[in-house]
Every structure is written in structure tokens, then in C-alpha cells.
Design a protein around this motif. Structure first.
Motif, PDB file in Angstrom:
ATOM      1  N   TRP A 119       0.826  -1.203   0.000  1.00  0.00           N
ATOM      2  CA  TRP A 119       0.000   0.000   0.000  1.00  0.00           C
ATOM      3  C   TRP A 119       0.863   1.256   0.000  1.00  0.00           C
ATOM      4  O   TRP A 119       1.891   1.315   0.667  1.00  0.00           O
ATOM      5  N   ASN A 120       0.419   2.262  -0.727  1.00  0.00           N
ATOM      6  CA  ASN A 120       1.024   3.595  -0.714  1.00  0.00           C
ATOM      7  C   ASN A 120       0.015   4.549  -0.071  1.00  0.00           C
ATOM      8  O   ASN A 120      -1.054   4.794  -0.639  1.00  0.00           O
ATOM      9  N   ILE A 121       0.334   5.054   1.107  1.00  0.00           N
ATOM     10  CA  ILE A 121      -0.589   5.932   1.827  1.00  0.00           C
ATOM     11  C   ILE A 121      -0.307   7.385   1.455  1.00  0.00           C
ATOM     12  O   ILE A 121       0.845   7.828   1.467  1.00  0.00           O
ATOM     13  N   THR A 122      -1.357   8.125   1.106  1.00  0.00           N
ATOM     14  CA  THR A 122      -1.211   9.513   0.691  1.00  0.00           C
ATOM     15  C   THR A 122      -1.781  10.446   1.774  1.00  0.00           C
ATOM     16  O   THR A 122      -2.373   9.997   2.753  1.00  0.00           O
ATOM     17  N   SER A 123      -1.610  11.737   1.552  1.00  0.00           N
ATOM     18  CA  SER A 123      -2.162  12.733   2.483  1.00  0.00           C
ATOM     19  C   SER A 123      -3.560  13.188   2.041  1.00  0.00           C
ATOM     20  O   SER A 123      -4.179  14.012   2.713  1.00  0.00           O
ATOM     21  N   GLU A 124      -4.061  12.657   0.936  1.00  0.00           N
ATOM     22  CA  GLU A 124      -5.383  13.040   0.424  1.00  0.00           C
ATOM     23  C   GLU A 124      -6.471  12.495   1.341  1.00  0.00           C
ATOM     24  O   GLU A 124      -6.430  11.336   1.751  1.00  0.00           O
ATOM     25  N   TYR A 134      -8.313   8.570   4.792  1.00  0.00           N
ATOM     26  CA  TYR A 134      -7.117   8.818   3.997  1.00  0.00           C
ATOM     27  C   TYR A 134      -7.067   7.844   2.828  1.00  0.00           C
ATOM     28  O   TYR A 134      -7.486   6.690   2.949  1.00  0.00           O
ATOM     29  N   LYS A 135      -6.531   8.338   1.729  1.00  0.00           N
ATOM     30  CA  LYS A 135      -6.447   7.524   0.516  1.00  0.00           C
ATOM     31  C   LYS A 135      -5.163   6.705   0.501  1.00  0.00           C
ATOM     32  O   LYS A 135      -4.072   7.205   0.790  1.00  0.00           O
ATOM     33  N   ALA A 136      -5.300   5.424   0.174  1.00  0.00           N
ATOM     34  CA  ALA A 136      -4.150   4.549  -0.053  1.00  0.00           C
ATOM     35  C   ALA A 136      -4.376   3.847  -1.386  1.00  0.00           C
ATOM     36  O   ALA A 136      -5.519   3.620  -1.787  1.00  0.00           O
ATOM     37  N   PHE A 137      -3.292   3.537  -2.072  1.00  0.00           N
ATOM     38  CA  PHE A 137      -3.442   2.841  -3.352  1.00  0.00           C
ATOM     39  C   PHE A 137      -2.319   1.830  -3.523  1.00  0.00           C
ATOM     40  O   PHE A 137      -1.282   1.885  -2.861  1.00  0.00           O
ATOM     41  N   ARG A 138      -2.559   0.883  -4.407  1.00  0.00           N
ATOM     42  CA  ARG A 138      -1.529  -0.082  -4.790  1.00  0.00           C
ATOM     43  C   ARG A 138      -1.764  -0.505  -6.233  1.00  0.00           C
ATOM     44  O   ARG A 138      -2.858  -0.324  -6.778  1.00  0.00           O
ATOM     45  N   TYR A 139      -0.745  -1.081  -6.830  1.00  0.00           N
ATOM     46  CA  TYR A 139      -0.825  -1.494  -8.223  1.00  0.00           C
ATOM     47  C   TYR A 139      -1.176  -2.980  -8.317  1.00  0.00           C
ATOM     48  O   TYR A 139      -0.696  -3.787  -7.514  1.00  0.00           O
ATOM     49  N   LYS A 149       2.064  -0.944 -13.521  1.00  0.00           N
ATOM     50  CA  LYS A 149       1.730   0.462 -13.322  1.00  0.00           C
ATOM     51  C   LYS A 149       0.987   1.065 -14.503  1.00  0.00           C
ATOM     52  O   LYS A 149       0.670   2.257 -14.493  1.00  0.00           O
ATOM     53  N   ASN A 150       0.693   0.232 -15.505  1.00  0.00           N
ATOM     54  CA  ASN A 150      -0.110   0.685 -16.639  1.00  0.00           C
ATOM     55  C   ASN A 150      -1.589   0.418 -16.426  1.00  0.00           C
ATOM     56  O   ASN A 150      -2.430   0.887 -17.191  1.00  0.00           O
ATOM     57  N   GLU A 151      -1.901  -0.354 -15.400  1.00  0.00           N
ATOM     58  CA  GLU A 151      -3.286  -0.677 -15.073  1.00  0.00           C
ATOM     59  C   GLU A 151      -3.823   0.325 -14.052  1.00  0.00           C
ATOM     60  O   GLU A 151      -3.041   0.939 -13.307  1.00  0.00           O
ATOM     61  N   PRO A 152      -5.159   0.495 -13.979  1.00  0.00           N
ATOM     62  CA  PRO A 152      -5.728   1.379 -12.951  1.00  0.00           C
ATOM     63  C   PRO A 152      -5.334   0.892 -11.550  1.00  0.00           C
ATOM     64  O   PRO A 152      -5.280  -0.322 -11.301  1.00  0.00           O
ATOM     65  N   VAL A 153      -5.047   1.827 -10.674  1.00  0.00           N
ATOM     66  CA  VAL A 153      -4.640   1.453  -9.323  1.00  0.00           C
ATOM     67  C   VAL A 153      -5.849   0.965  -8.530  1.00  0.00           C
ATOM     68  O   VAL A 153      -7.003   1.254  -8.870  1.00  0.00           O
ATOM     69  N   LEU A 154      -5.572   0.207  -7.471  1.00  0.00           N
ATOM     70  CA  LEU A 154      -6.591  -0.214  -6.526  1.00  0.00           C
ATOM     71  C   LEU A 154      -6.567   0.801  -5.391  1.00  0.00           C
ATOM     72  O   LEU A 154      -5.512   1.062  -4.804  1.00  0.00           O
ATOM     73  N   THR A 155      -7.719   1.392  -5.086  1.00  0.00           N
ATOM     74  CA  THR A 155      -7.768   2.508  -4.142  1.00  0.00           C
ATOM     75  C   THR A 155      -8.606   2.163  -2.916  1.00  0.00           C
ATOM     76  O   THR A 155      -9.720   1.648  -3.044  1.00  0.00           O
ATOM     77  N   ALA A 156      -8.049   2.433  -1.744  1.00  0.00           N
ATOM     78  CA  ALA A 156      -8.767   2.218  -0.487  1.00  0.00           C
ATOM     79  C   ALA A 156      -8.796   3.510   0.309  1.00  0.00           C
ATOM     80  O   ALA A 156      -7.814   4.258   0.338  1.00  0.00           O
ATOM     81  N   TRP A 157      -9.936   3.767   0.952  1.00  0.00           N
ATOM     82  CA  TRP A 157     -10.078   4.915   1.850  1.00  0.00           C
ATOM     83  C   TRP A 157     -10.297   4.367   3.256  1.00  0.00           C
ATOM     84  O   TRP A 157     -11.280   3.673   3.509  1.00  0.00           O
ATOM     85  N   PHE A 158      -9.355   4.667   4.161  1.00  0.00           N
ATOM     86  CA  PHE A 158      -9.420   4.101   5.512  1.00  0.00           C
ATOM     87  C   PHE A 158      -9.558   5.207   6.555  1.00  0.00           C
ATOM     88  O   PHE A 158      -9.104   6.338   6.361  1.00  0.00           O
ATOM     89  N   TYR A 181     -13.466   0.782  -1.081  1.00  0.00           N
ATOM     90  CA  TYR A 181     -12.382   0.115  -1.805  1.00  0.00           C
ATOM     91  C   TYR A 181     -12.786   0.000  -3.262  1.00  0.00           C
ATOM     92  O   TYR A 181     -13.839  -0.552  -3.582  1.00  0.00           O
ATOM     93  N   THR A 182     -11.962   0.549  -4.150  1.00  0.00           N
ATOM     94  CA  THR A 182     -12.270   0.533  -5.581  1.00  0.00           C
ATOM     95  C   THR A 182     -11.249  -0.301  -6.330  1.00  0.00           C
ATOM     96  O   THR A 182     -10.048  -0.031  -6.289  1.00  0.00           O
ATOM     97  N   HIS A 183     -11.745  -1.313  -6.998  1.00  0.00           N
ATOM     98  CA  HIS A 183     -10.946  -2.150  -7.888  1.00  0.00           C
ATOM     99  C   HIS A 183     -11.168  -1.611  -9.286  1.00  0.00           C
ATOM    100  O   HIS A 183     -11.968  -0.697  -9.497  1.00  0.00           O
ATOM    101  N   LYS A 184     -10.486  -2.171 -10.269  1.00  0.00           N
ATOM    102  CA  LYS A 184     -10.659  -1.630 -11.617  1.00  0.00           C
ATOM    103  C   LYS A 184     -12.048  -1.929 -12.184  1.00  0.00           C
ATOM    104  O   LYS A 184     -12.531  -1.214 -13.063  1.00  0.00           O
TER     105      LYS A 184
END
Length: 239
Positions: A119-124, A134-139, A149-158, A181-184
Motif C-alpha cells: 500500500w502507498n498511503i497519501t495525504s489526500e 485517507y487515501k491509499a493505493f496499490r498497483y 503500473k499501466n493498469e488502474p490502481v486499486l484505491t482504499a479509503w481508511f 475500496y475501488t478495484h478496476k
């Protein structure tokens, strides 16, 4: 006609909204959350399909599965990914997935450690159900089992205020309960969250652990088996 389901959801989150600043984790409590699952592809086919899932959990363990067992086969036939039952062990940082895939004769418990989720945790931030998330994403992994990294990221809000490392499907291991949680191809969204009074706590805890006849397998080893099967079927039907 009054929608009692909407009233229940409103009441549950009105209570949480009023108490989010004082919400503290109680290790003696057990929790039940419901999530709705919607689809982001083929709206003409999936627009009116909403599937409900249940997340049962305590401080260290969780179990995530489809709620409507009566229509399980019908509903899972339109689930593009994420089928089966997910068991998360936050203390050991391990996610166990009892696969719903029927392509193999054996039943597998697929094991993956939290670190491998990357997971990559952002400040968003954004507000969900009255909580600052907070928004986190992974590939996603590609066919070479490396991050694509050419595919849409998987996004989680925790939500850090909800201090549990659980969430829907494989959205686990973050420092707060995942509310969205958003998958492609699809998304999960938290609808209700409440404590539950269980007379026998041991029964509740035991229900959060995988049971049955299955073989344990590492996540990457399982994906390699799937790819081998897929290539075999592709070759078979080319003849």
C-alpha cells in the motif's frame, strides 16, 4: 413507502457521526459491518446489481463474505473478482482467502502477508460516513507477477479513528478500517457498522477462523497454478 433499510443505515451512522471524536477501540467488543458492492464496467448489464457483504471482526481477526447465501450462486456468477471468503489476521499480518474458484478439484486457502500488498498511503482525505478517511493505493500484479503500473490502481479509503486493520476482500493491513475500496471493475462501500452482543465470545471468535478441508498455498504459487490452467485451456480450445 418508507425505506426501512435506509432509515437503519441513517440511524447507525448518525450515532457514529455524533461519537466519532470519542470513538475508541474496545478489545472486549465484537463488530459487524455491511458493505455494498457495485460495478464499474458494463453498466447496461450490472447497473441494477448491488451485492451485500458482511465483515465480522474484533481487534485481531475478521471474516468477509457475501451476505445473501440463498442467491450465492446467482450473485457470484456476476462477481468479476473477489469471490470466496477472506479471513484477516492483523496480529500476524496475514490475509487468508478461501477461494470460491471452482477450476481446481482441491479447495485452497490462499495466504498472503500484508507487506506484499504494498500500500502507498497519501495525504489526500475525504469524509465518508462522518469519518475523515485517507487515501491509499496499490498497483495490481501483471502476468509476470510484478506491479503493473499501466493498469488502474486499486484505491482504499481508511479511517484512522476506527483503529482496525480490516476491510472488504483484500483491502486489509492499513492503519484504520477501510470504508471504501475501488478495484478496476468494481467497488465496495461501507453501509453499516455496529457492535454486537455475543453471549459466547468464543463462538464469535471461532467463526472468524477458516474451517474445512483445504490446502494452504502461498498467493503467488496459487496465481501461477491459475495461469498454468488458463494457458492449458487456451491451448486446448485452439486445436
Amino acid at each position: 413507502m418508507v425505506n426501512l433499510g435506509h432509515i437503519k443505515i441513517f440511524i447507525a451512522f448518525f450515532f457514529l457521526l455524533q461519537n466519532q471524536n470519542s470513538f475508541k477501540f474496545d478489545s472486549n467488543e465484537n463488530y459487524i459491518a455491511t458493505y455494498s458492492k457495485g460495478f464499474l464496467v458494463a453498466p447496461e448489464k450490472f447497473d441494477n446489481i448491488i451485492i451485500e457483504y458482511t465483515l465480522k471482526f474484533n481487534e485481531s481477526l475478521s471474516k468477509f463474505e457475501i451476505s445473501d447465501k440463498k442467491n450465492l450462486k446467482l450473485k457470484e456468477s456476476v462477481v468479476l473478482n473477489g469471490s470466496g471468503i477472506y479471513f484477516n489476521e492483523s496480529n500476524d499480518a496475514v490475509l487468508n482467502h478461501l477461494s470460491g474458484n471452482s477450476i481446481f478439484s482441491d479447495k485452497y486457502l490462499i495466504q498472503r502477508n500484508h507487506e506484499s500488498l504494498r500500500w502507498n498511503i497519501t495525504s489526500e482525505t475525504k469524509i465518508l460516513n462522518g469519518f475523515t478517511c485517507y487515501k491509499a493505493f496499490r498497483y495490481p500484479l501483471g502476468l509476470d507477477f510484478k506491479e503493473n503500473k499501466n493498469e488502474p490502481v486499486l484505491t482504499a479509503w481508511f479511517a484512522p479513528k476506527l483503529n482496525f486493520k480490516h476491510g472488504p476482500a483484500d483491502a486489509v493491513g492499513l492503519p484504520g478500517l477501510v470504508l471504501e475500496y475501488t478495484h478496476k471493475n468494481y467497488f465496495y462501500r461501507l453501509e453499516t457498522l455496529e457492535t454486537t452482543s455475543i453471549d459466547n465470545n468464543d463462538d464469535f471468535v471461532n467463526g472468524l477462523k477458516p474451517k474445512g478441508d483445504f490446502k494452504k498455498i502461498a498467493y503467488l504459487d496459487y496465481m501461477k497454478k491459475v495461469m498454468k490452467w488458463y494457458r492449458g485451456m487456451k491451448k486446448k480450445y485452439r486445436k
